[in-house]
Design an enzyme around this catalytic site. Structure first.
Site, PDB file in Angstrom:
ATOM      1  N   ARG A 261       0.852  -1.179   0.000  1.00 38.66           N
ATOM      2  CA  ARG A 261       0.000   0.000   0.000  1.00 38.66           C
ATOM      3  C   ARG A 261       0.892   1.235   0.000  1.00 38.66           C
ATOM      4  NH1 ARG A 261      -2.130   0.607   5.383  1.00 38.66           N
ATOM      5  NH2 ARG A 261      -0.840   2.472   5.513  1.00 38.66           N
ATOM      6  N   HIS A 265      -3.772   4.212   4.624  1.00 35.64           N
ATOM      7  CA  HIS A 265      -4.877   3.243   4.690  1.00 35.64           C
ATOM      8  C   HIS A 265      -6.161   3.886   4.182  1.00 35.64           C
ATOM      9  CE1 HIS A 265      -7.503   0.090   6.147  1.00 35.64           C
ATOM     10  NE2 HIS A 265      -8.183   0.987   6.833  1.00 35.64           N
ATOM     11  N   TYR A 274       4.006   5.385  11.477  1.00 38.73           N
ATOM     12  CA  TYR A 274       4.281   3.991  11.845  1.00 38.73           C
ATOM     13  C   TYR A 274       5.158   3.230  10.851  1.00 38.73           C
ATOM     14  CZ  TYR A 274       0.156   3.365   8.809  1.00 38.73           C
ATOM     15  OH  TYR A 274      -0.748   3.414   7.777  1.00 38.73           O
TER      16      TYR A 274
END
Length: 367
Positions: A261, A265, A274
């Site tokens: 990805r 998200h 993160y």
């Protein structure tokens, strides 16, 4: 854990990140220049739709958007493997699958603007409405595929199959495992297609499973296979095989498309909190579109005029998408009551009348 992180020796790949065509003893595919140009066009246009919708959210035209950046090959490869009679169950990121099922990008916008739940006919397009609840579509797909089996629509060359899409994070949900159980027990013609994009929002795959995800299929008694999800040819070949197996009555099958990805998200997420930028830069070298472009050039299957024409088509789609979104009408106030039950309900109707009377008390009834 290295196999979980880097694809592993079992990864099926037919087109390397450098655009080199390689073979596989079990999964190979004959592809013409015209077919590969079509796959390239699909991926470029879908990426442009995704980028435009992402920008529309940032401008306040959409409430949220779920990017697919980096997962174009996984979705176009799988989507183009489907027959018109097959059924697809998406989550909320399958904009590329929707494209291959003949659904206009504009039909997706109302979901993310909050004005509708999708305007396409799921029976006509053989594409279920988007599912927001994580993993719930797996149970829906298992039930549908069981119905195909009960109705005698499997077992020959004219058979049907179902494919269900979900992410690596969904494999930690009970609904997914229940779907595995039901599909396995009833030999349902169902391809479980997991797009492992490495991150379940902020949790990496290694915090969810000790084993590569495709190996989980073994515990339920059906095959699992890992494919390079950034390789549109390998994804197409593996998904074609899996769907045909299911049509012949040899399902279910789990495919883990090992991809990444490249964006957040959703537009409400900040991936810089993160994951490291070095990881993102590494995966940019594995871009699913660039490897196809390089191969097309090497094979002399496309010239600069072709690439420019695709870019021009992509920009035109972006303009149409933007105009459509900006001019989307707000639904009437009674809309929130009209789609709750199939038949009239006196309690709901009383609530509707009370709300509309309250609503009309404001100037113009618009606040």
């Amino acid at each position: 854990m290295r196999a979980t992180d880097e694809g592993g020796a079992d990864l099926v790949q037919l087109l390397t990140p450098e655009g080199e065509r390689v073979t596989h003893p079990d999964f190979d595919i004959d592809i013409t220049g015209e077919e590969l140009r079509g796959l390239y066009r699909d991926m470029v246009l879908v990426r442009r739709v995704d980028r435009e919708a992402n920008a529309l959210q940032r401008k306040g035209q959409l409430g949220i958007w779920v990017p697919l950046l980096g997962q174009e090959a996984a979705q176009i490869g799988a989507g183009r493997a489907l027959r018109p009679t097959d059924m697809a169950f998406p989550s909320y990121r399958e904009h590329g699958i929707a494209w291959t099922r003949g659904i206009k990008p504009t039909d997706l916008l109302g979901i993310f603007r909050g004005t509708d739940m999708g305007t396409w006919d799921p029976v006509e397009h053989r594409f279920h409405p988007y599912t927001i609840v994580i993993g719930n579509q797996v149970l829906n797909a298992a039930g549908y595929a069981m119905g195909q089996k009960f109705d005698g629509k499997v077992g020959d060359a004219d058979g049907e199959a179902t494919i269900c899409f979900f992410g690596d994070g969904a494999t930690s949900q009970g609904d997914v495992h229940e779907g595995f159980v039901w599909a396995a027990v009833y030999d349902a013609p169902l391809v479980f297609f997991c797009q492992n994009n490495q991150w379940a929002i902020s949790e990496p795959t290694e915090r969810q499973s000790r084993l590569p995800l495709y190996q989980r299929a073994r515990g339920y008694g059906f095959p699992g296979i890992r494919v390079d999800g950034n390789d549109v040819l390998a994804t197409l070949a593996v998904t074609r095989w899996a769907l045909e197996e299911c049509r012949q009555g040899n399902g279910p099958i789990l495919i883990e498309a090992f991809t990444y990805r490249m964006d957040a998200h959703t537009t409400s997420d900040d991936p810089s909190r993160y994951r490291l930028s070095d990881e993102l830069e590494l995966w940019k070298l594995k871009d699913p579109i660039e490897r196809v472009k390089v191969h097309l050039v090497k094979q002399q299957w496309a010239d600069q005029a072709f690439f420019e024409s695709i870019e021009a088509e992509a920009e035109q789609i972006a303009v149409e998408l933007r105009d459509y979104c900006v001019n989307l009408p707000d639904p009437p106030a009674e809309r929130i009551f009209s789609e709750v039950y199939a038949e009239g309900n006196p309690v709901l109707e009383a609530q509707r009348d009370e709300f509309l009377a309250y609503h009309a008390g404001f100037a113009g009834g618009e606040h």
